[in-house]
Design an enzyme around this catalytic site. Structure first.
Site, PDB file in Angstrom:
ATOM      1  N   GLU A 147      -6.146  -9.477  43.317  1.00 25.79           N
ATOM      2  CA  GLU A 147      -5.807  -8.082  43.089  1.00 25.79           C
ATOM      3  C   GLU A 147      -4.367  -7.918  42.626  1.00 25.79           C
ATOM      4  O   GLU A 147      -3.481  -8.676  43.019  1.00 25.79           O
ATOM      5  CB  GLU A 147      -6.005  -7.274  44.382  1.00 25.79           C
ATOM      6  CG  GLU A 147      -7.441  -7.217  44.858  1.00 25.79           C
ATOM      7  CD  GLU A 147      -7.595  -6.427  46.143  1.00 25.79           C
ATOM      8  OE1 GLU A 147      -8.729  -6.391  46.659  1.00 25.79           O
ATOM      9  OE2 GLU A 147      -6.593  -5.851  46.638  1.00 25.79           O
ATOM     10  N   GLU A 160     -11.387  -0.457  39.853  1.00 25.34           N
ATOM     11  CA  GLU A 160     -11.969   0.160  41.051  1.00 25.34           C
ATOM     12  C   GLU A 160     -11.406   1.554  41.298  1.00 25.34           C
ATOM     13  O   GLU A 160     -10.191   1.755  41.341  1.00 25.34           O
ATOM     14  CB  GLU A 160     -11.723  -0.711  42.287  1.00 25.34           C
ATOM     15  CG  GLU A 160     -12.304  -0.090  43.558  1.00 25.34           C
ATOM     16  CD  GLU A 160     -12.371  -1.028  44.742  1.00 25.34           C
ATOM     17  OE1 GLU A 160     -12.801  -0.581  45.816  1.00 25.34           O
ATOM     18  OE2 GLU A 160     -12.000  -2.214  44.590  1.00 25.34           O
TER      19      GLU A 160
END
Length: 284
Positions: A123, A191
């Site tokens: 991430e 996301e």
């Protein structure tokens, strides 16, 4: 007649130009164990992600932060055994790629070697993360990036909330995705961002975008296995869709089993083994 063996997607199969020419978005789903992986492969998904979301849906943690490298390797091995012919991505958990490129390389190589994964995911798009992506990609470890809502560091983003809705956040998300591509990421997860922002990012990138809560115009979609199957009863998440209600079915099935045991209805004769009278008589 046995069906032909499934041909696993290769890294070149997952590039953006081929996706747009075929018109069929990529399908990715999470899996955390052998049976879940078997279900996913039998259903014909393109990619399986062993997500650190296992901390929430399998291990019962409140966040993904407590998940360890050992956890990811343990579950990754099980998933690979269940899905030997599906492109497999394993998350690098929090803390395993934040202490420098050398540590990150060692951890990523362990994941690839011990699980048989095809790629790792991480991430963020900070300079430190981009350095890691760059080094891993140059040394033969495919990396999937992740921008928008980032569960590992959600507290720093104000919690589990939609990202990219204001000028600064939208620009950071777009620039982060572009930077990940330039660093060598073969795909980027988007996301919980507005659908129009996800569409813009997908148009800007030449690598695949995989959406979760990011609208229909990404190059692929991913859902968490437990959300998709409704394994946890309760309010449906906005970023997911429940395609089954297995949580309710499981609860009802276990309650039915318990009732039959207490009523001495299970096991029945059909579930029991027999022996000859003369054998039993010799035991008295």
């Amino acid at each position: 007649m046995a069906s032909p063996a499934r041909v696993k997607r290769s890294l070149p199969d997952l590039t953006h130009p081929e996706l747009t020419s075929s018109g069929a978005p990529l399908v990715m789903v999470t899996a955390y164990d052998y049976p879940g992986a078997r279900h996913a492969e039998a259903a014909g998904v393109d990619l399986i992600l062993v997500g650190d979301s296992l901390g929430n849906v399998v291990l019962g943690y409140d966040s993904t932060a407590p998940v360890t490298l050992a956890d990811m390797i343990h579950h990754g091995k099980a998933v690979r055994r269940g899905a030997p012919n599906t492109f497999l991505v394993v998350d690098l958990p929090f803390g395993t790629y934040h202490a420098g490129v050398t540590d990150a390389m060692r951890h990523a190589v362990r994941v690839i070697q011990e699980t048989g994964a095809d790629a790792v995911k991480m991430e963020g798009s900070t300079p430190e993360v981009l350095d890691v992506v760059r080094v891993l990609s140059r040394n033969g470890v495919p990396v999937m990036g992740h921008v928008g809502l980032m569960p590992q560091t959600a507290a720093a983003q104000g919690g589990l909330r939609v990202q990219g809705k204001d000028d600064d956040s939208a620009r950071r998300t777009l620039e982060g995705a572009v930077a990940l591509q330039e660093a060598g990421a073969f795909a980027v997860v988007l996301e919980a961002i507005p659908a129009r922002l996800a569409r813009l990012i997908s148009e800007r990138l030449s690598v695949a975008t995989i959406g979760i809560g990011a609208g229909v115009h990404c190059d692929g979609q991913v859902l968490v296995y437990h959300d998709l199957l409704g394994l946890y009863e309760g309010e449906e998440k906005k970023i997911a869709k429940r395609y089954a209600d297995l949580g309710r079915e499981a609860r009802e099935a276990i309650a039915h089993y318990a009732a039959e045991v207490r009523a001495r209805e299970f096991p029945s004769k059909d579930n029991s083994f027999v022996m000859k009278d003369e054998v039993l008589d010799k035991l008295y």
